[in-house]
Motif scaffolding. Structure first.
Motif, short mmCIF file in Angstrom:
data_model
loop_
_atom_site.label_atom_id
_atom_site.label_comp_id
_atom_site.label_asym_id
_atom_site.label_seq_id
_atom_site.Cartn_x
_atom_site.Cartn_y
_atom_site.Cartn_z
N LEU A 24 0.82 -1.21 0.00
CA LEU A 24 0.00 0.00 0.00
C LEU A 24 0.85 1.26 0.00
O LEU A 24 0.36 2.36 -0.16
CB LEU A 24 -0.94 0.00 1.21
CG LEU A 24 -2.10 -0.96 1.09
CD1 LEU A 24 -2.82 -1.10 2.42
CD2 LEU A 24 -3.09 -0.47 0.04
N LEU A 25 2.17 1.09 0.20
CA LEU A 25 3.04 2.26 0.15
C LEU A 25 3.48 2.45 -1.29
O LEU A 25 4.44 1.87 -1.75
CB LEU A 25 4.29 2.02 1.02
CG LEU A 25 4.08 1.90 2.51
CD1 LEU A 25 5.35 1.44 3.19
CD2 LEU A 25 3.65 3.24 3.08
N ALA A 26 2.73 3.28 -2.00
CA ALA A 26 3.00 3.39 -3.43
C ALA A 26 4.22 4.26 -3.74
O ALA A 26 4.95 4.00 -4.67
CB ALA A 26 1.78 3.95 -4.13
N ASP A 30 8.48 6.54 0.35
CA ASP A 30 8.00 5.81 1.52
C ASP A 30 8.63 4.43 1.57
O ASP A 30 8.99 3.92 2.64
CB ASP A 30 6.47 5.66 1.46
CG ASP A 30 5.78 7.01 1.58
OD1 ASP A 30 4.75 7.20 0.91
OD2 ASP A 30 6.28 7.87 2.32
N ALA B 105 -4.62 -2.36 7.13
CA ALA B 105 -3.33 -2.23 6.44
C ALA B 105 -3.18 -0.81 5.89
O ALA B 105 -2.11 -0.20 5.97
CB ALA B 105 -3.23 -3.26 5.32
N LYS B 106 -4.28 -0.28 5.33
CA LYS B 106 -4.22 1.07 4.78
C LYS B 106 -3.92 2.08 5.87
O LYS B 106 -3.14 3.01 5.69
CB LYS B 106 -5.55 1.39 4.10
CG LYS B 106 -5.51 2.69 3.34
CD LYS B 106 -6.64 2.81 2.33
CE LYS B 106 -6.50 4.06 1.50
NZ LYS B 106 -6.34 5.29 2.27
N ALA B 109 -0.32 1.90 6.68
CA ALA B 109 0.45 2.49 5.59
C ALA B 109 0.37 4.01 5.66
O ALA B 109 1.37 4.71 5.47
CB ALA B 109 -0.06 1.99 4.24
N ILE B 112 2.66 5.30 8.29
CA ILE B 112 4.05 5.28 7.83
C ILE B 112 4.31 6.45 6.89
O ILE B 112 5.34 7.12 6.98
CB ILE B 112 4.38 3.95 7.13
CG1 ILE B 112 4.32 2.79 8.13
CG2 ILE B 112 5.76 4.00 6.49
CD1 ILE B 112 4.61 1.44 7.54
N LYS B 113 3.35 6.72 6.00
CA LYS B 113 3.53 7.82 5.04
C LYS B 113 3.66 9.14 5.76
O LYS B 113 4.40 10.02 5.35
CB LYS B 113 2.32 7.91 4.10
CG LYS B 113 2.38 6.97 2.93
CD LYS B 113 1.20 7.21 1.99
CE LYS B 113 0.72 5.89 1.42
NZ LYS B 113 -0.47 5.96 0.61
#
Lengths: 654, 148
Positions: A24-26, A30, B105-106, B109, B112-113
């Motif tokens: 999901l980390l596109a 990241d 999960a999103k 994520a 993290i972003k």
């Protein structure tokens, strides 16, 4: 988040859950951070990585060994890739007798991008085609020297489904025939600008590659006969015929009964095509999704409009340059309500009424191009904003009656707006920018020639539009250092910036630009207040700078150019015309910047002929395009000109 | 689509949940277990509630297909602290509810972003840096191969 029980942290999740998060980390940045967190995360990255885009060729062998499960490899940014390198990558055995053969990365590879890899030749391609048994997609576009031998090499990749050979100038019917026979599973083929192609090649292609779904023959000198052959392709969905000079209405008649699966057709700029030709296409394909006919029609005839009533599924229409009548608006709004993109650039007869009618029917509109539709006012913009809440891209260049009232409506309703072109809209002022800044998803903003905006307006953008990638402030003379400060505080993701002719910008402003770490494209022509100090700040801070245009920045001294030569390692294109650079500094810049491929060096008043010659010698290995002062043609030694020519460098004289 | 049949699910803490069958089926595990006699699912009580709330919402929304509302509700739902998020993740994984797994999960994520750098990521999730200095340096250098 203070005291963490170690059993509950992210690491205790199973591998497949971590992979889910990773996927999901596109964004690449990241993923880079993810990789650095701990060993387990790095292992996940190594396992999952399917795609690789490499810039530094030195790292290629290590990377290929690290990532065994690659499916897609992009080498288009590696300028020096050639047959020798390929051979090395495929056959080299690592140190020690137990290490794996390097070539095994090729076993799973499905997609290969070699665009602009002009150093590669047919032997390298042949090696690749043989080493990658699963190869399905190859892109060799803009490899201008590629011809029939290279095509023959590619034809040995039997499983090939997608092939892009745009601008492979030496490709002829013979080469195409080899591909047609060898890669019979081909589904997608692009041959734009392969000028040697004729009807014969296309005919054989259509007979052999019956599964073709996508075919682009734009710019080719093929005739109506090719359309006769193409009509036999039963699975064809997308057909590109842009600017084909020899195609006309007679050819389109073949398409009426043929290509039953056709969904997208592009006949933009085909001089021989008129409304009659389009009638044939439309009559035979009521399920057409995209009709692109920009700059070829003079108007939409009544007969054509009558046929268009059946295009109820139409999603994209481009009729740039045509005369549009009220009836056209009526017909389209009554029947084509699924429209997502409408192109009316430079059309005559576009009125507020027409637009209002159109947008009230096509509420799913996402892209609207009204460039040079001078009659458009705030009323139309308000209607667009109110009806089309999903609008993503709006182009209203030269619509100078638009004021802050229209922008207020946009800022209130079109919150998904990502791209807006307001070039030459002199009605745009600071208040308008304040309203517009409410569109926080904005990523591309063009304000060229908007002389009524000042630092205050820019600060609203800097405060609210944090996702901006591209900003054009060409000749916005009201912009100065304070505006750039606001910009650098908020718009950290800025990649492309145009400050040409913004005379108020000084070294202080460039200091703020230096804070933009993602900046890769900077155009700053004729900034008369900046000196070497400013350029140094940019060179040091903007590490990703790849394209710099500083033509006419006459006050910049050598200290700036030395900094450029030392820090800007990623620079690929540079325009130093009319700058005060000295011989030594020029030599340093051209010699040190190992990724420099294109340079414009017209009229360097502080440089001597010898200095320019030395600089050219320093970079002759990798420079691909250079623009020089015309008189130098007779003053430079024939030796250096020969060397450049032999290396494939294109010289332009100004 | 919605049946009136309810299934009774017992959690680890011996609490009984009455859940509509159509919602219970969102969990792959329950679906398979329903065919087996005398089966028990071992999930912590609090997160069972959470899971079923989410599954319930999904089934309701399936009929309306309103994407904006769904994501609005979901983002509020997932604004819990790390411990809860972790529990939710484990529960969703065990019960095999696809939509919930994706949602969590999103959220991770996105966290993290939003982290500015690697150190912040480590702190937020309580992860130790187990790289040798040399290894870390090597990775940082390799990271430079991909500037764009």
């Amino acid at each position: 988040m203070l005291s963490f029980q170690s059993s509950k942290n992210l690491l205790s999740l199973t591998e497949d859950l971590l992979v889910r998060i990773y996927e999901l980390l596109a964004a690449e940045s990241d993923r880079k951070s993810f990789r650095l967190v701990c060993r387990e995360f790095r292992r996940i990255d190594t396992l999952t990585r399917r795609h690789l885009r490499v810039i530094r060729i030195e790292f290629l062998p290590i990377l290929l060994r690290k990532y065994p499960r690659l499916q897609s490899l992009d080498l288009s940014a590696c300028p020096r890739i050639d047959d020798g390198v390929v051979s090395l990558l495929l056959t080299r055995v690592g140190p020690g007798s137990n290490s794996p053969i390097l070539g095994h990365w090729a076993w799973g590879l499905k997609s290969l991008v070699l665009s602009r890899a002009t150093g590669l030749r047919f032997s390298g391609l042949e090696m690749l085609a043989r080493a990658c048994p699963c190869l399905e997609s190859v892109d060799v576009s803009y490899c201008c020297g590629f011809g029939d031998r290279e095509a023959a090499a590619l034809s040995s990749a039997v499983g090939l489904r997608e092939l892009n050979m745009d601008k492979c100038l030496q490709l002829t019917d013979v080469g195409l025939a080899k591909i047609a026979v060898g890669c019979s599973k081909l589904e997608k083929l692009s041959l734009k600008w392969c000028m040697e192609m004729t009807d014969l090649g296309i005919d054989l292609l259509c007979k052999k590659c019956v599964d073709l779904k996508y075919l682009d023959v734009s710019y080719l000198k093929v005739t109506n006969e090719s359309l006769h052959s193409i009509a036999s392709l039963l699975k064809l969905e997308v057909l590109g015929l842009m600017a084909c000079p020899l195609i006309d209405d007679v050819g389109l008649h073949f398409i009426e009964r043929g290509c039953p699966s056709l969904k997208v057709i592009d006949v933009s700029r085909c001089e021989g095509v008129s409304s009659s030709g389009l009638i044939f296409v439309v009559r035979g394909h009521r399920n057409l999704l995209e009709l692109k006919a920009g700059y070829c029609l003079s108007e939409l005839s009544t007969a054509l409009l009558h046929q268009m009533k059946n295009l109820n599924h139409l999603e994209v229409i481009r009729i740039d340059g045509a005369r549009i009548s009220e009836t056209s608006f009526q017909v389209i709004s009554a029947n084509c309500k699924s429209l997502v993109e409408i192109g009316l650039s430079k059309c005559l007869g576009v009125t507020n009424m027409g637009i209002m009618r159109l947008v009230s029917a096509c509420i799913n509109l996402r892209v609207l191009n009204l460039t040079c539709c001078h009659s458009i006012t705030d009323a139309a913009i308000s209607a667009i904003a109110y009806s089309c809440r999903s609008l993503v891209c709006l182009k209203v260049e030269s619509c100078n009656m638009i004021t802050e009232k229209g922008l207020c409506q946009l800022g209130s309703f079109c919150l998904l707006l990502e791209e807006i072109d307001l070039t030459d809209c002199c009605g745009v002022n600071d208040k308008g920018l304040e309203y517009l800044s409410r569109c926080s998803e904005l990523s591309c903003l063009k304000l060229g020639l908007c002389t009524n905006i000042s630092n205050k307006g820019l600060s609203y953008i800097g405060f609210n539009c944090l996702k901006i990638h591209e900003l054009d402030l060409y000749r916005c003379t009201g912009i100065g250092d304070d505006g750039l400060e606001a910009l650098s505080n908020g718009c950290k993701k800025l990649r492309k910036l145009n400050l040409s002719y913004c005379n108020e910008v000084s070294d202080r402003g460039l200091g703020y630009i230096g804070r933009l770490e993602e900046l890769s494209d900077l155009e700053m022509r004729a900034l008369h207040k900046i000196t070497g100090v400013g350029l140094e700040a940019v060179a040091v801070g903007c590490k990703r700078l790849a394209d710099l245009d500083m033509k006419h920045c006459e006050k910049v001294g050598d200290s700036g150019f030395w900094a450029l030569a030392y820090y800007s390692k990623n620079l690929r294109q540079i325009n130093l015309s009319y700058c005060g650079i000295s011989d030594m500094a020029l030599c340093m810049v051209m010699g040190n910047l190992s990724r420099l491929q294109e340079a414009k060096l017209v009229h360097l008043s502080n440089c001597t002929v010898e200095g320019v010659e030395l600089a050219l010698r320093a970079c002759c290995v990798r420079i691909k395009k250079v623009k020089l002062f015309a008189p130098l043609r007779f003053m430079l030694s024939s030796e250096i000109l020969e060397i450049l020519h032999a290396r494939g460098c294109i010289i332009r004289w100004d | 689509m919605l049946s009136s049949k309810n299934s009774a699910l017992e959690s680890k803490d011996n609490e009984i949940f009455e859940v509509e069958e159509s919602i219970a089926i969102q969990s792959e595990l329950i679906k398979t277990m329903a065919t087996m006699v005398n089966s028990k699912a071992y999930v912590n009580e609090r997160n069972q509630m959470g899971c079923w709330k989410q599954a319930n919402y999904h089934v309701e929304q399936n009929n309306k297909i309103v994407d904006e509302e769904l994501s609005d509700w979901e983002s509020k739902f997932f604004e819990v602290d790390m411990d809860d998020l972790h529990e939710l993740f484990m529960a969703a994984n065990y019960l095999e509810i696809e939509s919930l797994l994706n949602g969590v999960a999103k959220r991770v994520a996105d966290i993290i972003k939003a982290c500015m750098n690697v150190e912040v990521i480590r702190q937020t999730f309580g992860i130790n840096n187990d790289f040798a200095a040399q290894q870390e340096e090597e990775i940082r250098k390799l990271n430079s191969w991909n500037h764009i």
